[in-house]
Design an enzyme around this catalytic site. Sequence first.
Site, PDB file in Angstrom:
ATOM      1  N   LYS A 290      28.980 -49.665  31.147  1.00  0.00           N
ATOM      2  CA  LYS A 290      28.751 -50.230  32.486  1.00  0.00           C
ATOM      3  C   LYS A 290      27.246 -50.426  32.737  1.00  0.00           C
ATOM      4  CE  LYS A 290      33.086 -50.358  32.924  1.00  0.00           C
ATOM      5  NZ  LYS A 290      34.046 -49.546  33.643  1.00  0.00           N
TER       6      LYS A 290
HETATM    7  C1  LIG Z   1      35.377 -49.095  33.911  1.00  0.00           C
HETATM    8  C2  LIG Z   1      36.255 -49.563  35.007  1.00  0.00           C
HETATM    9  C3  LIG Z   1      36.984 -48.673  35.806  1.00  0.00           C
HETATM   10  C4  LIG Z   1      37.104 -47.216  35.505  1.00  0.00           C
HETATM   11  O1  LIG Z   1      35.911 -46.552  35.438  1.00  0.00           O
HETATM   12  P1  LIG Z   1      35.799 -45.155  34.622  1.00  0.00           P
HETATM   13  O2  LIG Z   1      34.423 -44.683  34.963  1.00  0.00           O
HETATM   14  O3  LIG Z   1      35.978 -45.480  33.173  1.00  0.00           O
HETATM   15  O4  LIG Z   1      36.856 -44.255  35.136  1.00  0.00           O
HETATM   16  C5  LIG Z   1      37.687 -49.199  36.872  1.00  0.00           C
HETATM   17  N1  LIG Z   1      37.698 -50.518  37.139  1.00  0.00           N
HETATM   18  C6  LIG Z   1      37.030 -51.398  36.368  1.00  0.00           C
HETATM   19  C7  LIG Z   1      37.066 -52.847  36.744  1.00  0.00           C
HETATM   20  C8  LIG Z   1      36.304 -50.952  35.277  1.00  0.00           C
HETATM   21  O5  LIG Z   1      35.662 -51.832  34.500  1.00  0.00           O
END
Ligand SMILES: *Cc1c(COP(=O)(O)O)cnc(C)c1O
Length: 378
Positions: free
Chosen positions: A185
């Site tokens: 991310k």
């Molecule tokens: C990565 C992601 C999540 C979940 O996040 P985590 O930190 O992995 O629990 C939820 N929604 C979207 C669109 C994502 O890309």
Amino acid sequence: MAAKTDLPYGRQQIDEEDIAAVVEVLRSDWLTTGPKVLIFEKAIADFVGCRHAVAVSSGTAALHAAATAANIGPGDEVILPPLTFVATANAVLYLGGTPVFADIDPATLLIDPAAVEAKITPRTKAILAVDYAGQPCDYQALQELAMRHKLQLLADASHSLGASDQEQACGRLADLTTFSFHPVKPLTCGEGGMVATDSAEHAERLRRFRNHGINLDFRQRQQRGSHYYDMVELGYNYRMTDLQAALGNSQLKKLSDWIVRRQQLAAFYDQALAAISGIRPLALRQSVGHGYHLYVVRVANGQRDRLFDWLRQHRIGVNVHYPPVHLHSYYRQTLGSKEGLCPIAESAAQEILSLPLFPGLSEQDIQRVVEAIESFSW
Ligand SMILES: *Cc1c(COP(=O)(O)O)cnc(C)c1O
């Protein structure tokens, strides 16, 4: 020519400053939720320009907490797009609510406000938008719908920390906005998440929810010199550690530069791919500052899976974001959803391909991806 290494579709950037920040916490008195979490929450709130930010253990926990603060419960419908990670819709199921899938815009692949409006019923409680690939949704239209139908507007901004719409940062475009700090991310804490809101009431509920539903946290009890605490609702241990927050703080200092870099690399792809007729990038909305969490193209003539295999053979870590949520076995079984529910998302899902994009990528790396695509026989 040097041996080709694996090129992932996304990866973290960690420098010596990040490492020192985590080591400093290891030598301190607080490992779990402590002073670094408070600093990180304030830093994210300042960065996006919202009043409150509440740190949690993952983006998924942030979605669960935000849906709880929005009072989603059994019988409530939440309208969301199918082209997202399963965690977006799962958060509604955790609370006994019903995810209602609204189709997406064919050019941007973002939730289509007209499709949202068509799905509103007397049971609709909230809209949960997703800033797919790092591009903010049409929040002006979504806010207008939310106001008119008295709905809460939630944003899953897992892809879009650092992005903006009409000069407003993601994090202040909805009533509750969630972020993820997973390694691919925009910035990472290893694992981690955050909920941004302007509402003091929401922020209090979020803080309680991440701490078992207990009304005072350990620091507050310590300050009061009292052993008293009361659990007032069913919560979870969704706390972020100081180790994670220290990493997040150190990462946040670099985020704006990384977003600029992602935008430059995306422009480089746009230009290099323009001459290849079977490949088309996604459209940009007017007035967005795109975060480019992902660089997604559409592959024509039913060639996506062949091109996927071809690029993987070239050790290029392409990926598909995402198989539509409503077509997963669990969703078919629990909601009875099937093909035909969201035809635009379903056909897009056959064509999309995420090419490598992360701040540490070089223009030579992109050249390598483009050359591999050029050598593909359609
Ligand atoms: C990565 C992601 C999540 C979940 O996040 P985590 O930190 O992995 O629990 C939820 N929604 C979207 C669109 C994502 O890309």
